[in-house]
Design a protein around this motif. Sequence first.
Motif, PDB file in Angstrom:
ATOM      1  N   LYS A 185      38.759  31.549 190.769  1.00 60.03           N
ATOM      2  CA  LYS A 185      38.933  31.374 192.211  1.00 60.03           C
ATOM      3  C   LYS A 185      37.638  31.637 192.978  1.00 60.03           C
ATOM      4  O   LYS A 185      37.286  30.885 193.892  1.00 60.03           O
ATOM      5  N   LEU A 186      36.888  32.668 192.586  1.00 65.66           N
ATOM      6  CA  LEU A 186      35.747  33.109 193.388  1.00 65.66           C
ATOM      7  C   LEU A 186      34.479  32.283 193.154  1.00 65.66           C
ATOM      8  O   LEU A 186      33.627  32.177 194.038  1.00 65.66           O
ATOM      9  N   GLU A 187      34.292  31.753 191.952  1.00 69.03           N
ATOM     10  CA  GLU A 187      33.171  30.871 191.623  1.00 69.03           C
ATOM     11  C   GLU A 187      31.792  31.495 191.900  1.00 69.03           C
ATOM     12  O   GLU A 187      30.846  30.797 192.267  1.00 69.03           O
ATOM     13  N   ILE A 188      31.681  32.791 191.685  1.00 73.31           N
ATOM     14  CA  ILE A 188      30.389  33.454 191.873  1.00 73.31           C
ATOM     15  C   ILE A 188      29.426  33.071 190.748  1.00 73.31           C
ATOM     16  O   ILE A 188      28.239  32.829 190.982  1.00 73.31           O
ATOM     17  N   THR A 189      29.931  32.997 189.540  1.00 71.11           N
ATOM     18  CA  THR A 189      29.093  32.611 188.411  1.00 71.11           C
ATOM     19  C   THR A 189      28.562  31.197 188.597  1.00 71.11           C
ATOM     20  O   THR A 189      27.384  30.921 188.323  1.00 71.11           O
ATOM     21  N   PRO A 231      26.067  45.725 196.337  1.00 65.20           N
ATOM     22  CA  PRO A 231      24.855  46.313 195.766  1.00 65.20           C
ATOM     23  C   PRO A 231      23.604  45.725 196.417  1.00 65.20           C
ATOM     24  O   PRO A 231      23.636  44.627 196.989  1.00 65.20           O
ATOM     25  N   LYS A 232      22.502  46.444 196.296  1.00 61.68           N
ATOM     26  CA  LYS A 232      21.244  45.965 196.868  1.00 61.68           C
ATOM     27  C   LYS A 232      20.488  45.069 195.896  1.00 61.68           C
ATOM     28  O   LYS A 232      19.635  44.283 196.304  1.00 61.68           O
ATOM     29  N   THR A 233      20.790  45.203 194.614  1.00 56.56           N
ATOM     30  CA  THR A 233      20.131  44.385 193.593  1.00 56.56           C
ATOM     31  C   THR A 233      21.186  43.871 192.617  1.00 56.56           C
ATOM     32  O   THR A 233      22.284  44.420 192.528  1.00 56.56           O
ATOM     33  N   ILE A 234      20.838  42.843 191.851  1.00 61.72           N
ATOM     34  CA  ILE A 234      21.795  42.265 190.908  1.00 61.72           C
ATOM     35  C   ILE A 234      21.222  42.157 189.498  1.00 61.72           C
ATOM     36  O   ILE A 234      21.951  42.151 188.520  1.00 61.72           O
ATOM     37  N   VAL A 235      19.897  42.064 189.379  1.00 66.47           N
ATOM     38  CA  VAL A 235      19.266  41.918 188.064  1.00 66.47           C
ATOM     39  C   VAL A 235      18.821  43.286 187.563  1.00 66.47           C
ATOM     40  O   VAL A 235      18.149  44.035 188.282  1.00 66.47           O
ATOM     41  N   ASN A 236      19.208  43.611 186.341  1.00 64.06           N
ATOM     42  CA  ASN A 236      18.882  44.910 185.762  1.00 64.06           C
ATOM     43  C   ASN A 236      17.930  44.747 184.582  1.00 64.06           C
ATOM     44  O   ASN A 236      18.106  43.839 183.763  1.00 64.06           O
ATOM     45  N   LYS A 237      16.960  45.601 184.495  1.00 59.11           N
ATOM     46  CA  LYS A 237      16.095  45.623 183.321  1.00 59.11           C
ATOM     47  C   LYS A 237      16.785  46.425 182.227  1.00 59.11           C
ATOM     48  O   LYS A 237      17.222  47.552 182.461  1.00 59.11           O
ATOM     49  N   VAL A 238      16.919  45.843 181.049  1.00 58.11           N
ATOM     50  CA  VAL A 238      17.606  46.490 179.933  1.00 58.11           C
ATOM     51  C   VAL A 238      16.572  47.226 179.090  1.00 58.11           C
ATOM     52  O   VAL A 238      15.667  46.619 178.530  1.00 58.11           O
ATOM     53  N   LYS A 239      16.725  48.538 179.013  1.00 61.48           N
ATOM     54  CA  LYS A 239      15.745  49.358 178.305  1.00 61.48           C
ATOM     55  C   LYS A 239      16.093  49.575 176.839  1.00 61.48           C
ATOM     56  O   LYS A 239      15.231  49.986 176.056  1.00 61.48           O
ATOM     57  N   SER A 240      17.333  49.337 176.459  1.00 69.22           N
ATOM     58  CA  SER A 240      17.734  49.525 175.062  1.00 69.22           C
ATOM     59  C   SER A 240      17.127  48.412 174.209  1.00 69.22           C
ATOM     60  O   SER A 240      17.352  47.232 174.476  1.00 69.22           O
ATOM     61  N   ALA A 267      30.149  39.673 195.670  1.00 65.02           N
ATOM     62  CA  ALA A 267      30.153  38.349 196.300  1.00 65.02           C
ATOM     63  C   ALA A 267      28.749  37.886 196.674  1.00 65.02           C
ATOM     64  O   ALA A 267      28.491  36.682 196.760  1.00 65.02           O
ATOM     65  N   ASP A 268      27.833  38.815 196.892  1.00 61.66           N
ATOM     66  CA  ASP A 268      26.472  38.453 197.289  1.00 61.66           C
ATOM     67  C   ASP A 268      25.556  38.201 196.099  1.00 61.66           C
ATOM     68  O   ASP A 268      24.341  38.041 196.280  1.00 61.66           O
ATOM     69  N   ALA A 269      26.102  38.141 194.906  1.00 62.64           N
ATOM     70  CA  ALA A 269      25.273  37.976 193.712  1.00 62.64           C
ATOM     71  C   ALA A 269      24.335  36.773 193.777  1.00 62.64           C
ATOM     72  O   ALA A 269      23.145  36.906 193.443  1.00 62.64           O
ATOM     73  N   PRO A 270      24.783  35.590 194.191  1.00 64.90           N
ATOM     74  CA  PRO A 270      23.863  34.441 194.247  1.00 64.90           C
ATOM     75  C   PRO A 270      22.683  34.684 195.186  1.00 64.90           C
ATOM     76  O   PRO A 270      21.535  34.345 194.863  1.00 64.90           O
ATOM     77  N   LYS A 271      22.947  35.276 196.357  1.00 64.49           N
ATOM     78  CA  LYS A 271      21.882  35.558 197.321  1.00 64.49           C
ATOM     79  C   LYS A 271      20.895  36.576 196.750  1.00 64.49           C
ATOM     80  O   LYS A 271      19.667  36.433 196.884  1.00 64.49           O
ATOM     81  N   LEU A 272      21.418  37.609 196.083  1.00 64.00           N
ATOM     82  CA  LEU A 272      20.550  38.626 195.486  1.00 64.00           C
ATOM     83  C   LEU A 272      19.725  38.047 194.343  1.00 64.00           C
ATOM     84  O   LEU A 272      18.546  38.384 194.178  1.00 64.00           O
ATOM     85  N   LEU A 273      20.335  37.182 193.549  1.00 61.21           N
ATOM     86  CA  LEU A 273      19.616  36.543 192.447  1.00 61.21           C
ATOM     87  C   LEU A 273      18.480  35.681 192.982  1.00 61.21           C
ATOM     88  O   LEU A 273      17.356  35.727 192.462  1.00 61.21           O
TER      89      LEU A 273
END
Length: 362
Positions: free
Chosen positions: A150-154, A59-68, A115-121
Amino acid sequence: MSRFNSESYSKIKGRGAQKNVHNRFFELSHEQRDDFLNYCAIEGEQPDQNKTEYLKVFPKTIVNKVKSPDVGMAYSMNMYQGCEHGCVYCYARNSHEFWGYGAGLDFERKILVKADAPKLLEAFIKRKSWQAHPIVMSGNTDCYQPAEKKLEITRACLEIFLKYKHPASIITKNALILRDLDLLKALAKDHLISVNMSITSLSEDTRRIMEPRTASIKKRFEAVNLLSEHGIPVNVMMAPIIPSINSHEILALAKLASEAGASKFSHSIVRLNGAIGQIFADWLHKSLPDRAEKVLHQIEDCHGGTLSDSRLGTRMRGEGQIAKQINDLGKLARLKYFKHKSMPCLNVDLHESYKDGQLRLF
């Protein structure tokens, strides 16, 4: 009239959903025909290998604005789409259809990995226009599901939050969170972290069939206790409460949560939107056939006669007499066991000085 007519079935072990369902966005559907199943039986082959696939997405972005306005968060991020925990009631199942998969078994067996979540964050919270606001990890699917071991993305994302002194919150039902206790303790020193631990039942028998690949109830309470002892505020979420399955456990569960050190107790009532109603009803008739119709009718009673409820402000709390009884018990639990407790606000003041990764001198 019963909604389930199958007289025999082979239960899929380790899964919540017991079948795949048609993706409503697809014109074509896939099904296992009887002649194929007969062929597999004759040949001694398994028609379904029941294996989990991990598929990388970019994905190009990882953080989403929650509208609910009724979900209690303004921004969220998900390192994974789909969840191997397999909770049969999970509201996130429907989102898997947007990725081209089914909300049933596909949701549990086709896990999309960012996998790119940390970089996007990191890129997101370093933006000059960004003003710090708590970002919730697992707004949709659990950031500590089995793949994380195993992946340790979090863990990598927590390191980013710590580096930039940015507030974050976590929703999980996995004791794997304790692996990252070092980072959580460091964040807690500056009031930058809170945890929402989902515990839906005190019965291991219920957990095993309803949340098949989650941590045991004992391990989750141990996690609440250890996190709390280290100054990390924890909200225990009994979400969802399902009439005649776990609705009788509200007071007992809240009491144990308080004794474990939790700062807050919250709850919501189950709602079965989209494909989840079909998945849940199928699971219910296969796993708890003696009370299946009773449970379904009681859920309908909580939502104006339907299993599905999308009304903001009502969908989480329900309506009608059964919903009132559940909500009254939840209120009583908070008054009895959490009267002098509360979740602290997270610190949003430090991040601006750390946007470049180090403290500014002037």
